[in-house]
Design a protein around this motif. Structure first.
Motif, mmCIF file in Angstrom:
data_model
loop_
_atom_site.group_PDB
_atom_site.id
_atom_site.type_symbol
_atom_site.label_atom_id
_atom_site.label_comp_id
_atom_site.label_asym_id
_atom_site.label_seq_id
_atom_site.Cartn_x
_atom_site.Cartn_y
_atom_site.Cartn_z
ATOM 1 N N ALA A 7 0.816 -1.215 0.000
ATOM 2 C CA ALA A 7 0.000 0.000 0.000
ATOM 3 C C ALA A 7 0.851 1.266 0.000
ATOM 4 C CB ALA A 7 -0.930 0.003 1.215
ATOM 5 N N GLN A 8 2.131 1.135 0.333
ATOM 6 C CA GLN A 8 3.050 2.274 0.310
ATOM 7 C C GLN A 8 3.830 2.362 -1.003
ATOM 8 O OE1 GLN A 8 3.066 4.516 2.805
ATOM 9 N NE2 GLN A 8 1.439 3.285 3.770
ATOM 10 N N GLY A 9 3.422 1.557 -1.980
ATOM 11 C CA GLY A 9 4.077 1.586 -3.275
ATOM 12 C C GLY A 9 5.346 0.757 -3.344
ATOM 13 N N LEU A 10 5.557 -0.112 -2.371
ATOM 14 C CA LEU A 10 6.745 -0.956 -2.331
ATOM 15 C C LEU A 10 6.452 -2.314 -2.963
ATOM 16 C CD1 LEU A 10 7.695 -0.056 1.343
ATOM 17 C CD2 LEU A 10 8.910 0.710 -0.716
ATOM 18 N N THR A 11 7.462 -2.928 -3.512
ATOM 19 C CA THR A 11 7.331 -4.264 -4.102
ATOM 20 C C THR A 11 7.676 -5.299 -3.041
ATOM 21 O OG1 THR A 11 7.921 -3.436 -6.285
ATOM 22 C CG2 THR A 11 8.150 -5.808 -5.913
ATOM 23 N N VAL A 12 6.811 -6.304 -2.902
ATOM 24 C CA VAL A 12 6.969 -7.261 -1.804
ATOM 25 C C VAL A 12 6.916 -8.693 -2.332
ATOM 26 C CG1 VAL A 12 6.132 -7.987 0.467
ATOM 27 C CG2 VAL A 12 5.740 -5.626 -0.310
ATOM 28 N N THR A 13 7.925 -9.475 -1.962
ATOM 29 C CA THR A 13 7.881 -10.918 -2.149
ATOM 30 C C THR A 13 8.144 -11.567 -0.796
ATOM 31 O OG1 THR A 13 10.232 -11.033 -2.734
ATOM 32 C CG2 THR A 13 8.647 -10.796 -4.548
ATOM 33 N N CYS A 14 8.079 -12.884 -0.743
ATOM 34 C CA CYS A 14 8.240 -13.568 0.541
ATOM 35 C C CYS A 14 9.209 -14.734 0.389
ATOM 36 C CB CYS A 14 6.885 -14.060 1.057
ATOM 37 S SG CYS A 14 6.941 -14.774 2.718
ATOM 38 N N ARG A 15 10.048 -14.913 1.370
ATOM 39 C CA ARG A 15 10.990 -16.035 1.415
ATOM 40 C C ARG A 15 10.629 -16.928 2.595
ATOM 41 N NH1 ARG A 15 16.166 -16.641 -0.842
ATOM 42 N NH2 ARG A 15 17.422 -18.278 0.145
ATOM 43 N N ARG A 16 10.703 -18.237 2.362
ATOM 44 C CA ARG A 16 10.380 -19.195 3.417
ATOM 45 C C ARG A 16 11.623 -19.632 4.176
ATOM 46 N NH1 ARG A 16 5.902 -23.132 0.396
ATOM 47 N NH2 ARG A 16 4.226 -21.555 0.380
ATOM 48 N N ASP A 17 11.415 -20.048 5.424
ATOM 49 C CA ASP A 17 12.528 -20.553 6.216
ATOM 50 C C ASP A 17 12.795 -22.014 5.879
ATOM 51 O OD1 ASP A 17 10.620 -22.076 7.629
ATOM 52 O OD2 ASP A 17 10.462 -20.624 9.259
ATOM 53 N N LEU A 18 13.737 -22.633 6.573
ATOM 54 C CA LEU A 18 14.129 -24.003 6.253
ATOM 55 C C LEU A 18 13.021 -25.012 6.516
ATOM 56 C CD1 LEU A 18 17.833 -24.066 7.522
ATOM 57 C CD2 LEU A 18 17.008 -23.978 5.148
ATOM 58 N N ALA A 19 12.069 -24.643 7.357
ATOM 59 C CA ALA A 19 10.933 -25.520 7.630
ATOM 60 C C ALA A 19 9.803 -25.327 6.622
ATOM 61 C CB ALA A 19 10.417 -25.289 9.048
ATOM 62 N N GLY A 20 9.996 -24.449 5.641
ATOM 63 C CA GLY A 20 8.988 -24.214 4.621
ATOM 64 C C GLY A 20 7.908 -23.238 5.025
ATOM 65 N N ARG A 21 8.131 -22.479 6.113
ATOM 66 C CA ARG A 21 7.138 -21.520 6.573
ATOM 67 C C ARG A 21 7.471 -20.128 6.065
ATOM 68 N NH1 ARG A 21 8.224 -23.584 12.611
ATOM 69 N NH2 ARG A 21 10.263 -22.986 11.795
ATOM 70 N N ASP A 22 6.442 -19.349 5.704
ATOM 71 C CA ASP A 22 6.662 -17.955 5.334
ATOM 72 C C ASP A 22 7.376 -17.257 6.489
ATOM 73 O OD1 ASP A 22 5.341 -18.299 2.914
ATOM 74 O OD2 ASP A 22 3.407 -17.705 3.734
ATOM 75 N N ARG A 23 8.503 -16.552 6.182
ATOM 76 C CA ARG A 23 9.299 -15.991 7.280
ATOM 77 C C ARG A 23 9.834 -14.600 7.013
ATOM 78 N NH1 ARG A 23 8.337 -16.955 11.845
ATOM 79 N NH2 ARG A 23 8.351 -19.203 11.400
ATOM 80 N N CYS A 24 10.102 -14.263 5.749
ATOM 81 C CA CYS A 24 10.775 -12.993 5.477
ATOM 82 C C CYS A 24 10.119 -12.262 4.306
ATOM 83 C CB CYS A 24 12.255 -13.251 5.156
ATOM 84 S SG CYS A 24 13.170 -11.802 4.579
ATOM 85 N N LEU A 25 9.657 -11.039 4.555
ATOM 86 C CA LEU A 25 9.214 -10.193 3.462
ATOM 87 C C LEU A 25 10.434 -9.532 2.847
ATOM 88 C CD1 LEU A 25 6.041 -8.366 4.840
ATOM 89 C CD2 LEU A 25 6.203 -10.542 3.604
ATOM 90 N N VAL A 26 10.557 -9.645 1.533
ATOM 91 C CA VAL A 26 11.643 -9.018 0.793
ATOM 92 C C VAL A 26 11.052 -7.805 0.094
ATOM 93 C CG1 VAL A 26 13.411 -9.350 -0.955
ATOM 94 C CG2 VAL A 26 12.721 -11.288 0.501
ATOM 95 N N VAL A 27 11.402 -6.621 0.582
ATOM 96 C CA VAL A 27 10.749 -5.376 0.167
ATOM 97 C C VAL A 27 11.743 -4.511 -0.597
ATOM 98 C CG1 VAL A 27 9.492 -3.342 0.971
ATOM 99 C CG2 VAL A 27 9.302 -5.513 2.233
ATOM 100 N N THR A 28 11.348 -4.077 -1.792
ATOM 101 C CA THR A 28 12.199 -3.207 -2.602
ATOM 102 C C THR A 28 11.428 -1.961 -3.025
ATOM 103 O OG1 THR A 28 11.605 -4.518 -4.559
ATOM 104 C CG2 THR A 28 13.679 -5.057 -3.461
ATOM 105 N N PRO A 29 12.153 -0.864 -3.327
ATOM 106 C CA PRO A 29 11.469 0.383 -3.727
ATOM 107 C C PRO A 29 10.675 0.209 -5.011
ATOM 108 C CG PRO A 29 13.794 0.778 -3.197
ATOM 109 C CD PRO A 29 13.618 -0.708 -3.265
#
Length: 290
Positions: free
Chosen positions: A268-290
């Motif tokens: 909603a702030q105009g940022l690009t967002v993807t997600c990386r999973r941890d070693l257990a396969g759970r969503d864990r990290c938002l990867v945010v770029t301008p």
């Protein structure tokens, strides 16, 4: 439901087959005492190594030669009362570094290494980030792991907790001397822009019931963030874009069920967002770029 604690005293670590078996017998006795832990044998080994002033690896290589210090039984009793291993030993391994930790500071988790993995992936094939910001630095784990990964970088760790700032400063002094600045502050950062922003904010619902090891010992201010666990993301999202340099990336930890809700706040702030999973396969990290 936790098993009731056995209040019987820890048996004395008597030799099983002469003095060379003392440590082996002590570890078996301690593991039997630590029934409330998911990793009783590992816990026992870490505590005995700590009592001896050696690494766990060294302990296992020299087990038959070790005598058991009188302090070991007290350490086992502390763990049996749910005190976290990291607070008992005062140390925690994270990524490629070993950190000092203490009560009042969140204990770094292996799951958080996912943020460093995401950053390594983003900067693959480049010299890496020059300036790094760690928002809510705690022990300094994320910042110092990143600085160890990129030896030419410098960075800033920000936290509002005096206890965290003291621990982070001590860690910075022996892990990245002269390369990390630890300052008091909040999600607004320093007013500068950074190539890499790391952030593990509080994200647990105020109503969540946590394990005794966490609920009874770790700081609530580093864990809880409103009824849905999203309050701090709501504060961070509007402030993040102005702190990111062109080509930069922010790696932000989330709870395993927060991908959609947290991503929406940053998008909603105009940022690009993807997600990386941890070693257990759970969503864990938002990867945010301008």
């Amino acid at each position: 439901m936790d098993k009731p604690l056995d209040t019987a005293p820890l048996p004395s670590p008597l030799p099983a087959n002469g003095e060379t078996e003392q440590a082996r017998a002590a570890l078996a006795s301690a593991a039997a005492r630590l029934t409330s832990s998911d990793t009783p044998r590992l816990d026992a080994e870490l505590l005995l190594a700590h009592a001896l002033g050696i690494s766990r690896e060294r302990l296992l290589l020299t087990l038959a030669d070790q005598r058991v210090p009188a302090s070991f039984a007290a350490l086992v009793e502390r763990r049996a009362s749910h005190e976290p291993i990291a607070y008992i030993t005062g140390t925690r391994a994270f990524w490629t570094i070993d950190l000092d930790v203490a009560p009042g500071v969140l204990i770094p988790r292996p799951d958080s290494e996912t943020l460093i993995e995401a950053a390594v992936n983003h900067f693959a094939g480049t010299p890496g980030p020059r300036l790094i910001l760690d928002l809510g630095t705690g022990s300094g784990a994320l910042l110092l792991a990143a600085l160890d990964q990129w030896p030419e970088a410098t960075g800033v760790g920000i936290d509002a907790s005096p206890e965290a700032l003291a621990i982070a400063l001590a860690n910075a002094d022996h892990i990245a001397p002269g390369r990390a600045r630890i300052v008091a502050g909040d999600w607004q950062g320093t007013g500068d822009v950074y190539d890499l922003i790391l952030c593990n904010p509080p994200y647990i619902s105020d109503h969540a019931v946590l394990m005794p090891d966490v609920a009874g010992y770790e700081p609530a201010t580093a864990l809880f963030s409103g009824p849905d666990g999203l309050d701090d993301y709501r504060r961070i999202a509007p402030l993040l874009g102005r702190q990111l340099a062109p080509g930069g990336v922010a790696c932000i930890e989330i709870g395993a069920d927060q991908r959609d809700a947290a991503s929406t706040l940053f998008a909603a702030q105009g940022l690009t967002v993807t997600c990386r999973r941890d070693l257990a396969g759970r969503d864990r990290c938002l990867v945010v770029t301008p």
